[in-house]
Design an enzyme around this catalytic site. Structure first.
Site, PDB file in Angstrom:
ATOM      1  N   ASP B 316      -3.794   0.617   8.994  1.00  0.00           N
ATOM      2  CA  ASP B 316      -3.032   1.688   8.408  1.00  0.00           C
ATOM      3  C   ASP B 316      -3.682   1.920   7.039  1.00  0.00           C
ATOM      4  O   ASP B 316      -4.314   1.024   6.516  1.00  0.00           O
ATOM      5  CB  ASP B 316      -1.583   1.194   8.255  1.00  0.00           C
ATOM      6  N   ASP B 509       1.331  -2.251   6.747  1.00  0.00           N
ATOM      7  CA  ASP B 509       2.147  -2.858   5.692  1.00  0.00           C
ATOM      8  C   ASP B 509       3.595  -3.025   6.128  1.00  0.00           C
ATOM      9  O   ASP B 509       4.446  -3.442   5.357  1.00  0.00           O
ATOM     10  CB  ASP B 509       2.054  -2.078   4.387  1.00  0.00           C
ATOM     11  N   ASP B 513       5.813   1.144  10.756  1.00  0.00           N
ATOM     12  CA  ASP B 513       4.815   0.985  11.819  1.00  0.00           C
ATOM     13  C   ASP B 513       5.190  -0.058  12.870  1.00  0.00           C
ATOM     14  O   ASP B 513       4.342  -0.507  13.621  1.00  0.00           O
ATOM     15  CB  ASP B 513       3.405   0.757  11.257  1.00  0.00           C
TER      16      ASP B 513
END
Lengths: 72, 615
Positions: B316, B509, B513
């Site tokens: 990401d 992080d 997600d």
């Protein structure tokens, strides 16, 4: 449902493997794991058959390594 | 050493002494039998007893039984020294195994010794020591210097430095002041802190880490399961071969009974797969323990194993490869110094709450003298107009410069560009962008060196921004302007490119997600245990924000797998070699003892290396 039990005096890694195999074959057990390093038994069973399974698991444990006990 | 272990050690020592005497005593006949039986009985009675007890229960392939059979057989054949040696070394091996396993259990427990014993709670002006479980949300606790922080909370009062190494593996202490959040399990190094508790103990960082690590043993690696399956067949096959070896040649080919029985006994001594059954789980256990020492929580042996096979690593962007905060990344002054330019910018933006203004003030770091600033006028969408030290200052974007007819210079750097003019003269510009993490570029390089074939970055950010960062970091593929749902689709597509044995890693992080963490072969959440959803969904949790920890994790994984392979090849190699030689009559009992006990001890020592990892 997953439940973990502490084991005492599980001294032999080969026995732990044997126990795991035997406990997996108990009716009503979805999955089981005997961790020699952590001295722990983890059972994945349906809630209503837990007591029955635990009894059988204790029996298996006694048979394979007489000194070893499942606590709880 | 436990009491049990000490007793065993004493028995071994006594038996060794008597064995030594028996070897040199010049006696014959029944007296010779007796002097060898003495050490045998001292060190081996419990093996014989267990063998009898277990055979009654139908445990034919029990190692106690097989050892008893082998040694009693050797006695019957008149090979007294060998018989005693087998049982003696078997017990020494068992003793050592117990000792080694207990030690590594203890050292892993020590690694995980982050459980706080008590919390100091303030009641009517006095401090009471209570168990952390009894403290509720909103209670105020006091943490003295040197104490472990018992619960997650926010500092109300006090400044200190906190040692987070037990959680993150970071050895440099972190400075904290009032208003900062504290993680339980870290250690307060210097000042006294008054802390308002924000989470109950069961929900706290320390409780979650302990739970994660304790449950890691339940998910076994493929190799572990293979060894378990293998050992189920190995012992019966070796024992059956032993029986065949003892019976068939004498009956069919007029072989000498004593010779073939002797060969069969060698088989029995080697029939335990102990070396593998102990050392392989020990390796994974050690690897997971070593990883947690570095602030990498691996949720199971299967994930530790899979990490070594990473082929595609997907990142990401914001918060993972970049810091996720805007920062001054370049200062390009004209005629004046960098510091002067930054000072003008920070002073002009002193009253604005815009993120860009904030980053200017952060970069300036000093407290602005507000008396120097006059007539501040914020022009929305353009910037700020004001008077500093009596001079007319313009700070803003290119549109602001153009509206004031000031010629400005473009910048090759990427990000938001703040132009500054003083008294209608262009003074230069400051570049502000989401800064790339210090270790991001090296992480990408190191991953390549560790055998990763492709690195991918996913971002919801604009194409130009994403591509610029990807290029700077050396990332192979970048997908930009993605919505959260698109990320899942992108990872699914990439999963199709992974070879059969390879794995896809996703590092995020943990914010928004969780679905991607689940889809990936191995989902890695960074930044500690912040988001419950991410911790739940992830297979590996990094306790800090450094993407380079993924390289460390792969390193630990590859080292563990290397040790596991060494042990499998070594143990099986030696065992099969001695079985082969034994069948041909070329191996003796001594070699069999080595193949059993010696190999176990060496494999365990090798496995214990997994606990320690240096970058």
């Amino acid at each position: 449902m997953k439940k973990t039990y502490k084991m005492e005096d599980l001294d032999c890694a080969n026995c732990a493997a044997k126990m795991e195999n035997a406990i997996k074959k108990i009716e009503g057990v979805n999955d089981a794991s005997v961790s020699f390093m952590m001295q722990k038994l983890t059972l994945d069973v349906a809630e209503d058959s837990l007591e029955e399974v635990l009894k059988k698991a204790k029996k298996i444990c006694k048979k394979i390594e007489p000194d070893c006990r499942i606590l709880g | 050493m436990t009491h049990k272990q000490k007793k065993m050690l004493l028995r071994i020592m006594i038996a060794l002494a008597f064995y030594g005497i028996a070897l040199v005593l010049p006696v014959e006949g029944w007296q010779r039998t007796a002097v060898f039986l003495l050490p045998y009985a001292i060190v081996g009675w419990d093996v014989l007893w267990k063998a009898v007890r277990n055979i009654v229960k139908g445990q034919v392939f029990d190692e106690n039984f097989l050892m008893s059979l082998a040694t009693v057989g050797a006695f019957v054949l008149g090979e007294y020294p060998e018989a005693v040696a087998v049982i003696l070394f078997y017990q020494i091996g068992e003793f050592f195994q117990n000792y080694a396993v207990a030690r590594s259990r203890k050292s892993i427990a020590a690694l995980m010794d982050i459980r706080p014993d008590y919390a100091n709670i303030e009641k009517d002006g006095t401090l009471l020591q209570v168990s952390p479980e009894e403290v509720g949300i909103g209670d105020v606790i006091v943490v003295k210097a040197g104490e472990r922080i018992p619960l997650d909370g926010v500092i109300l009062e006090g400044t200190s430095a906190v040692d987070t190494s037990a959680l993150t593996g970071e050895s440099l202490p972190t400075d904290v002041k009032s208003g900062d959040t504290l993680m339980s399990g870290t250690i307060n190094l210097s000042g006294i802190l008054r802390v308002k508790v924000t989470k109950e103990f069961g929900e706290s960082t320390v409780a979650k880490i302990l739970e994660l690590v304790e449950n890691a043993g339940n998910k076994k690696a493929k190799t572990e399961n293979f060894i378990t399956r293998f050992s189920r067949y190995y012992t019966p096959i070796v024992v059956i071969s032993a029986v065949a070896l003892a019976v068939i040649p004498p009956l069919l080919f007029h072989g000498l009974w004593s010779d073939w029985v002797h060969r069969a006994l060698i088989f029995l001594v080697i029939s335990c797969p102990c070396a593998l059954v102990i050392s392989i789980p020990l390796s994974f256990f050690g690897g997971i323990g070593g990883a947690s020492k570095q602030g990498i929580l691996v949720k199971g042996g299967n994930y530790l194993e899979a990490l070594s096979k990473a082929e595609i690593v997907v990142f990401d962007k914001t918060g993972t490869l970049t810091k996720g905060v805007f920062q001054v990344t370049a200062i390009h002054p004209e005629m004046i110094s960098e510091d002067e330019l930054l000072e003008i910018g920070a002073l002009a933006e002193n009253y604005s709450s815009h993120p860009i203004s904030l980053s200017l003030r952060n970069a300036y770091a000093k407290k602005p003298e507000e008396t120097r600033i006059k007539n501040v006028e914020e022009i929305s969408g353009y910037g700020v107009k004001c008077i500093i030290d009596g001079k007319k200052v313009l700070v803003g974007n290119s549109k602001l410069m153009e509206s004031a007819h000031i010629p400005w210079r473009d910048c090759s750097h990427f990000g938001t560009i703040v132009h500054i003019a003083v008294e209608q003269e262009y003074a230069g510009h400051i570049v502000i962008s989401d800064a790339v993490k210090d270790d991001a570029a090296k992480t990408i390089q190191d991953l390549k060196a560790k055998g990763v074939k492709k690195t991918v970055m996913l971002t919801g950010d604009r194409k130009a921004v994403g591509e610029n960062i990807a290029e700077r970091l050396g990332i192979d593929l970048v997908k930009t302007e993605l919505l959260p749902g698109d990320k899942v689709a992108a990872v699914e597509e990439l999963l199709g490119e992974v070879s059969e044995k390879g794995k896809l890693l996703f590092l995020g992080d943990g914010i928004n997600d969780a679905p991607v963490l689940i889809v990936a072969d191995i989902g890695i959440a960074m930044g500690g245990l912040g988001s419950d959803a991410a911790v739940e969904a992830a297979d590996v949790v990094l306790m800090d924000d450094a993407p380079s920890k993924i390289v460390t994790a792969m390193g630990i994984s590859q080292k563990t797998m290397r040790i596991v392979k060494q042990n499998i090849i070594f143990a099986l190699g030696v065992k099969f070699a001695i079985l082969f030689l034994g069948a041909l009559g070329l191996a003796n009992m001594w070699e069999a003892v080595f193949a059993d006990v010696g190999v176990s001890v060496i494999a365990i020592l090798n496995a214990m290396r997994c606990l320690h990892f240096k970058n």
